[in-house]
Design an enzyme around this catalytic site. Structure first.
Site, PDB file in Angstrom:
ATOM      1  N   GLN A 141       0.827  -1.203   0.000  1.00  0.00           N
ATOM      2  CA  GLN A 141       0.000   0.000   0.000  1.00  0.00           C
ATOM      3  C   GLN A 141       0.861   1.253   0.000  1.00  0.00           C
ATOM      4  OE1 GLN A 141      -3.120  -0.719  -0.451  1.00  0.00           O
ATOM      5  NE2 GLN A 141      -3.837   1.403  -0.621  1.00  0.00           N
ATOM      6  N   ALA A 153      -5.982   4.426  -0.804  1.00  0.00           N
ATOM      7  CA  ALA A 153      -6.040   4.602   0.656  1.00  0.00           C
ATOM      8  C   ALA A 153      -4.643   4.807   1.216  1.00  0.00           C
ATOM      9  CB  ALA A 153      -6.668   3.378   1.298  1.00  0.00           C
ATOM     10  N   SER A 158      -6.231   0.853   4.411  1.00  0.00           N
ATOM     11  CA  SER A 158      -6.847   0.162   3.275  1.00  0.00           C
ATOM     12  C   SER A 158      -7.592  -1.089   3.735  1.00  0.00           C
ATOM     13  CB  SER A 158      -5.781  -0.244   2.256  1.00  0.00           C
ATOM     14  OG  SER A 158      -6.337  -1.084   1.254  1.00  0.00           O
ATOM     15  N   HIS A 160      -8.075  -3.563   1.940  1.00  0.00           N
ATOM     16  CA  HIS A 160      -7.374  -4.723   1.388  1.00  0.00           C
ATOM     17  C   HIS A 160      -6.370  -5.293   2.386  1.00  0.00           C
ATOM     18  CE1 HIS A 160      -8.930  -4.780  -2.725  1.00  0.00           C
ATOM     19  NE2 HIS A 160      -8.934  -3.449  -2.677  1.00  0.00           N
ATOM     20  N   ASP A 167     -11.496  -7.020  -4.917  1.00  0.00           N
ATOM     21  CA  ASP A 167     -12.006  -6.351  -6.110  1.00  0.00           C
ATOM     22  C   ASP A 167     -12.412  -7.444  -7.087  1.00  0.00           C
ATOM     23  OD1 ASP A 167     -11.411  -3.892  -4.999  1.00  0.00           O
ATOM     24  OD2 ASP A 167      -9.463  -3.739  -5.985  1.00  0.00           O
ATOM     25  N   GLU A 216     -17.291   2.348  -6.245  1.00  0.00           N
ATOM     26  CA  GLU A 216     -16.490   1.209  -6.702  1.00  0.00           C
ATOM     27  C   GLU A 216     -17.380  -0.036  -6.696  1.00  0.00           C
ATOM     28  OE1 GLU A 216     -12.821   0.638  -4.643  1.00  0.00           O
ATOM     29  OE2 GLU A 216     -12.051   2.643  -5.112  1.00  0.00           O
ATOM     30  N   HIS A 219     -15.680  -3.417  -5.506  1.00  0.00           N
ATOM     31  CA  HIS A 219     -15.015  -3.611  -4.214  1.00  0.00           C
ATOM     32  C   HIS A 219     -15.999  -4.162  -3.190  1.00  0.00           C
ATOM     33  CE1 HIS A 219     -11.927  -2.542  -1.083  1.00  0.00           C
ATOM     34  NE2 HIS A 219     -13.019  -2.576  -0.326  1.00  0.00           N
TER      35      HIS A 219
END
Length: 251
Positions: A141, A153, A158, A160, A167, A216, A219
């Site tokens: 990240q 982010a 984030s 993730h 995603d 998004e 996501h």
């Protein structure tokens, strides 16, 4: 002679009268005749129909899991709520056996749910989904973050990095990581069904001022079936609003 007959007649009459009185006084009394009362029909009680209302379902417990612990599947991460520690690494990351562009890694529970969801999309609707991105480490990240870019982010914030977000796109690649994915059959199926498998469309089109990110439609964040279903049933679309947290808009 007449006097004798007359006396005899009187004696006979007197005797008959006496006999009659004797018989009358010795007669067995007969019970008085009574008219039986009319019989009153007995009412058959009619059972009372009672309807027992089922008890209301218990209220959803928003405190059932932590929204601060990074190991909790309910952890809320946004620009105002970084992970603690910021370089957090999930303890149970596994490879996700689905179609992908990058090798996807998720936490075990989220991986199992993704596999179930991708399988359902295929068997229920003939749609083939693929992973475009899943777990990203803190260091990754750092490399991806671009200050001032509302679509990326800051490191440590984030989703993730939690190992709970993916995603998702069509296996064909149509509209991957693009807003037009919302209009594809794959995007529409996900929007309608992801909650069944414990996933939330994390950044809806009308809540950028709350989440801090533009729309998004690809996501999806794993939050578990119980929370995802509660949010679906109550019309809640962001974790911030559901848990009464302040908005985290982009700077």
């Amino acid at each position: 002679m007449r006097a004798f007959r007359s006396s005899r007649r009187r004696a006979t009459v007197i005797g008959l009268v006496a006999l009659s009185l004797t018989l009358t006084s010795c007669a067995i009394p007969r019970p008085a005749l009574t008219t039986p009362a009319a019989e009153v029909p007995t009412e058959i009680p009619v059972p009372v129909q009672t309807t027992t209302e089922p008890p209301p379902p218990p209220a959803f417990d928003k405190a059932a899991r932590s929204i601060d612990d990074p190991n909790s599947i309910w952890v809320v991460v946004d620009r105002l709520r970084p992970l603690n520690p910021q370089d957090y690494v999930p303890p149970d990351l596994v490879d996700v056996p689905v179609a992908h562009t990058w090798d996807p890694i998720l936490r075990q529970e989220a991986s199992d749910a993704i596999v179930a969801m991708f399988t359902a999309a295929q068997t229920e609707a003939g749609l083939y989904l693929a992973s475009n991105s899943a777990y990203r480490s803190y260091s990754t990240q750092v490399d991806l973050y671009s200050p001032g870019d509302p679509t990326t982010a800051p490191p440590g914030t984030s989703e993730h990095q939690t190992g709970l977000a993916m995603d998702i796109g069509a296996e064909s690649g149509a509209c991957s990581l693009n807003e037009c994915f919302a209009d594809t059959p794959e995007g529409q199926w996900l929007a309608a069904n992801a909650y069944r498998f414990g996933f939330l469309l994390r950044f809806p089109a009308d809540k950028a001022d709350v989440t801090g990110y533009p729309f998004e439609p690809w996501h999806y964040r794993y939050i578990g079936v119980d929370l995802a279903t509660e949010m679906h049933n109550t019309g809640s679309t962001t974790l911030e609003e559901f848990f009464g947290l302040p908005p985290a808009p982009a700077p």
